[in-house]
Design a protein around this motif. Structure first.
Motif, short mmCIF file in Angstrom:
data_model
loop_
_atom_site.label_atom_id
_atom_site.label_comp_id
_atom_site.label_asym_id
_atom_site.label_seq_id
_atom_site.Cartn_x
_atom_site.Cartn_y
_atom_site.Cartn_z
N VAL A 53 0.86 -1.18 0.00
CA VAL A 53 0.00 0.00 0.00
C VAL A 53 0.90 1.23 0.00
O VAL A 53 1.77 1.37 0.85
N LYS A 54 0.70 2.11 -0.97
CA LYS A 54 1.48 3.33 -1.05
C LYS A 54 0.55 4.53 -1.21
O LYS A 54 -0.55 4.41 -1.73
N GLY A 55 1.04 5.69 -0.77
CA GLY A 55 0.26 6.90 -0.98
C GLY A 55 -0.52 7.31 0.23
O GLY A 55 0.00 7.40 1.34
N GLY A 56 -1.80 7.55 0.05
CA GLY A 56 -2.63 8.10 1.10
C GLY A 56 -2.89 9.57 0.85
O GLY A 56 -3.13 10.35 1.76
N PHE A 57 -2.83 9.94 -0.43
CA PHE A 57 -3.02 11.34 -0.79
C PHE A 57 -4.50 11.71 -0.81
O PHE A 57 -5.33 10.92 -1.24
#
Length: 201
Positions: A53-57
């Motif tokens: 899981v990457k990001g969270g923008f």
């Protein structure tokens, strides 16, 4: 019949799901997006795991974070020549329709039913026809009394129709065509009396 496929997608997680663990929230969103959907690789039957899981923008004007997710799904993707056990669902003059429980678009067309045969009105269901295989003076009825083994002949992904008639059958995005015209195929009751030949014979 089943295989694991790894995918990557951009996933928007609604704020109300963020009260619990992030991975659980993402998995719930993935299930709504992919579960029971037909992709180019087959029918998704389960989200197996989440690899990364990457990001969270948070995009402007949106209160939900967006993540880039790599995950694996369990896909129903039979291969040509595979023998599968199914259950009888219905039949008409065109052939048989079988079901696997989670997938009901398995068809055995009339030319792939053992011959000689005949198609006649079902005395127990006036809205349905039934098929009867005639072999050495005996008649073998194809019905829902037992499992039916079929061999996969073709897997197709029909294009979505632009227009549909009101009385048209529900669209099937994935169709499996099978045959029961071979030894060991068809209702399993046909072959239960066939004892294996020992080496001494």
């Amino acid at each position: 019949m089943f295989c694991l496929s790894e995918l990557e997608d951009t996933v928007r997680v609604p704020p109300h799901l963020l009260n619990g663990p992030l991975e659980d929230a993402i998995k719930e969103v993935l299930q709504k997006l992919f579960l029971d959907k037909v992709l180019s690789i087959g029918l998704c039957v389960s989200i197996y795991d989440i690899r990364s899981v990457k990001g969270g923008f948070v995009l402007p004007g949106d209160g939900a974070p967006t993540y880039k997710v790599r995950f694996r799904i369990v896909v129903f993707r039979p291969f040509v020549g595979e023998v599968i056990a199914a259950k009888f669902k219905e039949s008409d003059s065109n052939g048989l329709r079988l079901t696997l429980g989670f997938f009901e678009d398995v068809y055995v067309p009339a030319p792939l039913i053992p011959t000689p045969n005949r198609c006649e009105p079902d005395p127990y269901n006036r809205n349905q026809m039934r098929w009867v295989w005639q072999y050495e003076g005996e008649e073998f009825i194809i019905d829902d009394s037992c499992q039916i083994k079929f061999r996969v002949e073709n897997i197709s992904y029909p294009p979505v129709p632009i227009e549909r008639a009101e009385d048209a059958k529900p669209f099937a995005p994935m169709v499996v065509t099978g045959t029961i015209d071979d030894d060991g195929l068809g209702p399993v009751s046909w072959w239960e009396a066939c004892a294996p030949i020992s080496d001494q014979d």
